[in-house]
Design a protein around this motif. Structure first.
Motif, PDB file in Angstrom:
ATOM      1  N   LEU A  58       0.840  -1.210   0.000  1.00 52.14           N
ATOM      2  CA  LEU A  58       0.000   0.000   0.000  1.00 52.14           C
ATOM      3  C   LEU A  58       0.874   1.259   0.000  1.00 52.14           C
ATOM      4  O   LEU A  58       0.683   2.176  -0.801  1.00 52.14           O
ATOM      5  N   CYS A  72      -9.053   2.572   6.672  1.00 55.35           N
ATOM      6  CA  CYS A  72      -8.506   2.377   8.017  1.00 55.35           C
ATOM      7  C   CYS A  72      -7.060   2.828   8.093  1.00 55.35           C
ATOM      8  O   CYS A  72      -6.389   2.594   9.103  1.00 55.35           O
ATOM      9  N   GLY A  76      -5.257  -2.731   8.485  1.00 55.21           N
ATOM     10  CA  GLY A  76      -5.754  -4.094   8.263  1.00 55.21           C
ATOM     11  C   GLY A  76      -7.132  -4.308   8.833  1.00 55.21           C
ATOM     12  O   GLY A  76      -7.482  -5.429   9.222  1.00 55.21           O
ATOM     13  N   SER A  77      -7.935  -3.257   8.901  1.00 52.67           N
ATOM     14  CA  SER A  77      -9.234  -3.479   9.533  1.00 52.67           C
ATOM     15  C   SER A  77     -10.424  -3.067   8.684  1.00 52.67           C
ATOM     16  O   SER A  77     -11.551  -3.189   9.128  1.00 52.67           O
ATOM     17  N   CYS A  78     -10.198  -2.587   7.452  1.00 54.42           N
ATOM     18  CA  CYS A  78     -11.372  -2.223   6.649  1.00 54.42           C
ATOM     19  C   CYS A  78     -11.600  -3.191   5.492  1.00 54.42           C
ATOM     20  O   CYS A  78     -12.712  -3.297   4.984  1.00 54.42           O
ATOM     21  N   CYS A 113      -2.308  -3.601   2.291  1.00 56.68           N
ATOM     22  CA  CYS A 113      -1.702  -2.937   3.457  1.00 56.68           C
ATOM     23  C   CYS A 113      -1.008  -3.956   4.357  1.00 56.68           C
ATOM     24  O   CYS A 113      -0.258  -3.591   5.259  1.00 56.68           O
TER      25      CYS A 113
HETATM   26  S1  FES Z   1      -6.254  -0.400   4.192  1.00 51.86           S
HETATM   27 FE1  FES Z   1      -7.838  -1.107   5.471  1.00 51.86          FE
HETATM   28  S2  FES Z   1      -7.506  -3.241   5.406  1.00 51.86           S
HETATM   29 FE2  FES Z   1      -5.941  -2.500   4.194  1.00 51.86          FE
END
Ligand code: FES
Ligand SMILES: Cc1cc2nc3c(=O)[nH]c(=O)nc-3n(C[C@H](O)[C@H](O)[C@H](O)COP(=O)(O)OP(=O)(O)OC[C@H]3O[C@@H](n4cnc5c(N)ncnc54)[C@H](O)[C@@H]3O)c2cc1C
Ligand SMILES: [Zn+2]
Lengths: 370, 156
Positions: A58, A72, A76-78, A113
């Motif tokens: 990312l 996010c 790693g949460s969206c 990400c």
């Molecule tokens: S940017 Fe949110 S999960 Fe990867």
């Protein structure tokens, strides 16, 4: 959509325990292994870029001005930053698993990400993402539209122009300021029309205790430099002749305003009704503009609806909730299109009401993450 | 729960301005683990668990949702307002998911006391037994939650 989101969150929670432990091990391993040198990323079998190894895909793509959707900030949460990585990404990480369907795993879809560039990579970036850029602008106007919604006008750097479709959104960068040690990003719909060359308008509602809205409402000043990237989103005016039902509450006004002003400017004379919900009269805004648009778009009606008017409002207009008002205007909505914007709870009730009137899922448009 | 690297990462994300404006720790100088252990002990003394508290919060929020952004009466004597904002917030503990930005305000009409909590707070309580540090404007004192939401020990 809400069901899918609920399902997503449930699966996230189930796997999170295992994911957490493994992700920590990965973090520790990464910290100890260190430098990976230069790595090559091949994009769509065409373009090659050289980046510093060790960073996330990312960040590596961002440093090359390729912006992948994220809600996010790469935590790693969206689950939004999915890309197909043909080679070089290694095994799927536990932190990605909650967001990936089995078919996506088979298809080499990854959360970029979470994937670190430790080897040369081959990735597929959808064409539309190349249109997403970083912009620098100056805040040239900042006005109170209601007690808690501010209107911002941002002027892009000289000769710069953002190409977007009416209804899309940008990610506004909240810079490091008194209250944040690192930049954070929040999504905002563009409220102005695509033909406003060199400018965009945003309409931002204050959220108590919110990082971005506190910055906009209490710290941002006219003349300040503002950064954002975009445009994003599948919520935009479709190129059809279908009659339109627009519904919004609160700051959900913004993308509908963009769509309607675009229609007026381009002479798109589709039949359209716009139901806008607010609590009391003071919460209504852009009403003069809507009256103007009623003159410019031949078959357009603006229908403001108050859910709890106050006595001094002397309100003689519609009272109630938008979903309950709809049947007063339509016996059926078959063959029409609907454009919705508002908080998730409101959206769910609008969608149910529209389906009752015969609209299909593919005729109802809204931002799924909103 | 041990003071693991997971806790350290969470602690860093809980500082002001990282995920939320004021962070999650307030002026509390205790370690994350000490905060959690102290609140869990208090709840256990009441014969309850964090999960039970979270379940009650969730149930009241779901009932309150019927008000679609206006106060809704919820049995036995609560006025509940559920408001949502577009977008999601990350849980500070690594590996968890995104939580919608939803705020619930509960007025206990019998006592006149009010309490507000977000969906992220429900998640933090349910999954991590974390009620936030003292001085955090979003801290939920377990005793206050139990009292205002009238959460009773399950007889079974
Ligand atoms: S940017 Fe949110 S999960 Fe990867
Ligand atoms: C596609 C899209 C378009 C959007 N367009 C618009 C728009 O045009 N206009 C607009 O106004 N908004 C829009 N939004 C919403 C916007 O992105 C932000 O979510 C919103 O402005 C709030 O951001 P914030 O940083 O101020 O709040 P945040 O800091 O992200 O969240 C604040 C909330 O976090 C919770 N919280 C804070 N601290 C804690 C804690 N310690 N413990 C537990 N919970 C806590 C509370 O619920 C609080 O209300 C859009 C969102 C999306 C996804
Ligand atoms: Zn969590």
């Amino acid at each position: 959509m809400d069901f899918q989101f609920g399902h997503l969150i449930t699966s996230v929670l189930i796997v999170s325990g295992i994911a957490t432990v493994l992700s920590i091990l990965i973090v520790i391993a990464d910290a100890t292994i260190g430098n990976y040198g230069d790595k090559k990323i091949t994009i769509n079998n065409e373009k090659e870029i050289i980046v510093d190894g060790g960073q996330t895909l990312l960040s590596a793509l961002k440093s090359e001005q390729i912006f992948i959707p994220s809600a996010c900030g790469g935590r790693g949460s969206c689950g939004l930053c999915k890309l197909k990585i043909e080679s070089g990404a290694g095994e799927v990480l536990p932190t990605e698993l909650p967001f990936l369907e089995p078919s996506e795993i088979t298809d080499n879809v990854r959360l970029c990400c979470q994937v670190k560039v430790k080897a040369d990579l081959e990735v597929t970036v959808p064409e539309e993402l190349f249109k997403i850029r970083q912009f620098e602008a100056r805040c040239v106007s900042l006005v109170d539209l209601t007690a808690d919604i501010k209107g911002l006008r941002l002027e892009l750097s000289e000769n710069d122009k953002i190409e977007f479709k009416a209804g899309q959104f940008i990610q506004l960068e909240v810079p490091v300021y008194d209250l944040t040690p690192e930049a954070v990003y929040r999504a905002y719909s563009i409220a102005s029309k695509p033909d406003d060359d060199g400018f965009i308008d945003l309409e931002i509602k204050y959220v108590p205790g919110g990082i971005c809205t506190t910055w906009v409402h209490k710290f941002l000043k006219v003349g300040d430099t503002v950064k954002f990237n975009g445009p994003y989103g599948d919520f935009y005016l479709r190129d059809t002749d279908a009659e339109m039902i627009c519904m919004a509450v609160g700051s959900g006004m913004a993308p509908i305003k963009s769509i309607l002003t675009h229609m007026a400017h381009r002479g798109i004379n589709r039949k359209v009704k716009y139901f806008y919900g607010a609590r009391k009269r003071d919460d209504l805004y852009n009403t003069e503009l809507m009256e103007e648009l009623e003159k410019l778009i031949p078959d357009f009606n603006f229908i403001p609806v108050l859910s709890r008017p106050e006595e001094e409002d002397n309100w003689s207009g519609k009272v109630g909730r938008l979903n309950n008002i709809l049947p007063e205007y339509y016996e059926t909505a078959q063959g029409m299109e609907s454009y919705l914007c508002g908080n998730p709870d409101a959206l769910n009730s609008y969608i149910a009401a529209l389906k009752n009137l015969g609209l299909r899922d593919d005729e109802i448009f809204y931002d799924p993450f909103a | 729960m041990k003071n693991t690297p997971q806790m350290k990462m969470a602690y860093e994300s809980m500082k002001p301005g990282i995920i939320t404006l004021d962070g999650f720790l307030g002026s509390d100088s205790r370690s994350l683990m000490d905060i959690i252990v102290a609140d869990e002990a208090e709840i256990a003394r009441r014969g309850l668990t964090s999960a039970e508290l979270a379940q009650n919060m969730r149930r009241i929020r779901d009932e309150g949702r019927k008000g679609e952004g206006l106060f809704e009466f919820v049995q036995p004597h609560f006025d509940v307002l559920v408001e949502s904002v577009r977008g999601v917030l990350s849980c500070p503990f690594p590996g968890c998911g995104a939580i919608k930005k939803v705020n619930t305000t509960v007025v206990n009409k019998q006592t006149g006391k009010t309490i507000s909590f977000s969906d992220l707070a429900i998640h933090l309580i349910e999954e991590h037994s974390f009620f936030q540090g003292r001085g955090s404007s979003f801290r939920l004192d377990p005793c206050e939650l139990i009292e205002i939401l009238e959460i009773k020990e399950d007889p079974h």
